[in-house]
Design a protein around this motif. Sequence first.
Motif, PDB file in Angstrom:
ATOM      1  N   PHE A  88       0.829  -1.203   0.000  1.00  0.00           N
ATOM      2  CA  PHE A  88       0.000   0.000   0.000  1.00  0.00           C
ATOM      3  C   PHE A  88       0.863   1.253   0.000  1.00  0.00           C
ATOM      4  O   PHE A  88       0.561   2.233  -0.685  1.00  0.00           O
ATOM      5  N   LEU A  89       1.970   1.218   0.741  1.00  0.00           N
ATOM      6  CA  LEU A  89       2.886   2.358   0.787  1.00  0.00           C
ATOM      7  C   LEU A  89       3.514   2.605  -0.583  1.00  0.00           C
ATOM      8  O   LEU A  89       3.629   3.751  -1.020  1.00  0.00           O
ATOM      9  N   ILE A  90       3.881   1.556  -1.281  1.00  0.00           N
ATOM     10  CA  ILE A  90       4.439   1.694  -2.625  1.00  0.00           C
ATOM     11  C   ILE A  90       3.427   2.326  -3.565  1.00  0.00           C
ATOM     12  O   ILE A  90       3.744   3.250  -4.319  1.00  0.00           O
ATOM     13  N   LEU A 101       3.657   6.051  -5.367  1.00  0.00           N
ATOM     14  CA  LEU A 101       3.658   6.157  -6.823  1.00  0.00           C
ATOM     15  C   LEU A 101       2.500   7.006  -7.359  1.00  0.00           C
ATOM     16  O   LEU A 101       2.610   7.573  -8.447  1.00  0.00           O
ATOM     17  N   LEU A 102       1.418   7.110  -6.611  1.00  0.00           N
ATOM     18  CA  LEU A 102       0.273   7.908  -7.051  1.00  0.00           C
ATOM     19  C   LEU A 102       0.453   9.405  -6.804  1.00  0.00           C
ATOM     20  O   LEU A 102      -0.297  10.212  -7.334  1.00  0.00           O
ATOM     21  N   PHE A 117      -2.919  11.956  -0.210  1.00  0.00           N
ATOM     22  CA  PHE A 117      -1.829  11.012  -0.432  1.00  0.00           C
ATOM     23  C   PHE A 117      -0.674  11.270   0.529  1.00  0.00           C
ATOM     24  O   PHE A 117      -0.032  10.335   1.008  1.00  0.00           O
ATOM     25  N   ALA A 118      -0.396  12.518   0.833  1.00  0.00           N
ATOM     26  CA  ALA A 118       0.677  12.838   1.776  1.00  0.00           C
ATOM     27  C   ALA A 118       0.330  12.337   3.175  1.00  0.00           C
ATOM     28  O   ALA A 118       1.182  11.783   3.879  1.00  0.00           O
ATOM     29  N   ARG A 119      -0.916  12.513   3.586  1.00  0.00           N
ATOM     30  CA  ARG A 119      -1.346  12.036   4.903  1.00  0.00           C
ATOM     31  C   ARG A 119      -1.324  10.513   4.956  1.00  0.00           C
ATOM     32  O   ARG A 119      -0.872   9.921   5.941  1.00  0.00           O
ATOM     33  N   LEU A 120      -1.809   9.848   3.883  1.00  0.00           N
ATOM     34  CA  LEU A 120      -1.779   8.389   3.841  1.00  0.00           C
ATOM     35  C   LEU A 120      -0.354   7.856   3.888  1.00  0.00           C
ATOM     36  O   LEU A 120      -0.083   6.841   4.532  1.00  0.00           O
ATOM     37  N   THR A 121       0.549   8.523   3.194  1.00  0.00           N
ATOM     38  CA  THR A 121       1.950   8.106   3.204  1.00  0.00           C
ATOM     39  C   THR A 121       2.511   8.172   4.616  1.00  0.00           C
ATOM     40  O   THR A 121       3.204   7.254   5.064  1.00  0.00           O
TER      41      THR A 121
END
Length: 78
Positions: free
Chosen positions: A18-20, A24-25, A56-60
Amino acid sequence: MTTAQIALSVIMIVASLFLIVVVLLQHGAQQGLGAVSGSADTFYGSGKASASDRIFARLTSIVGVVFVIIAIVLNLIH
């Protein structure tokens, strides 16, 4: 391997995949040669990220922290 180690290993594999995907997104900071001359920043566009970039930044960050915690826990119980 105990059941806890197997479960944490599966969670770690899912978190790493999921992190990858999340990394990438994300949009890259592709400003090209305009960044050298200062023409890449406009008055209205400087410092503003789209909603998807913020998500995406928060999820990362969240998945990265989960990944590190699971890695530490797996190391301690091994």
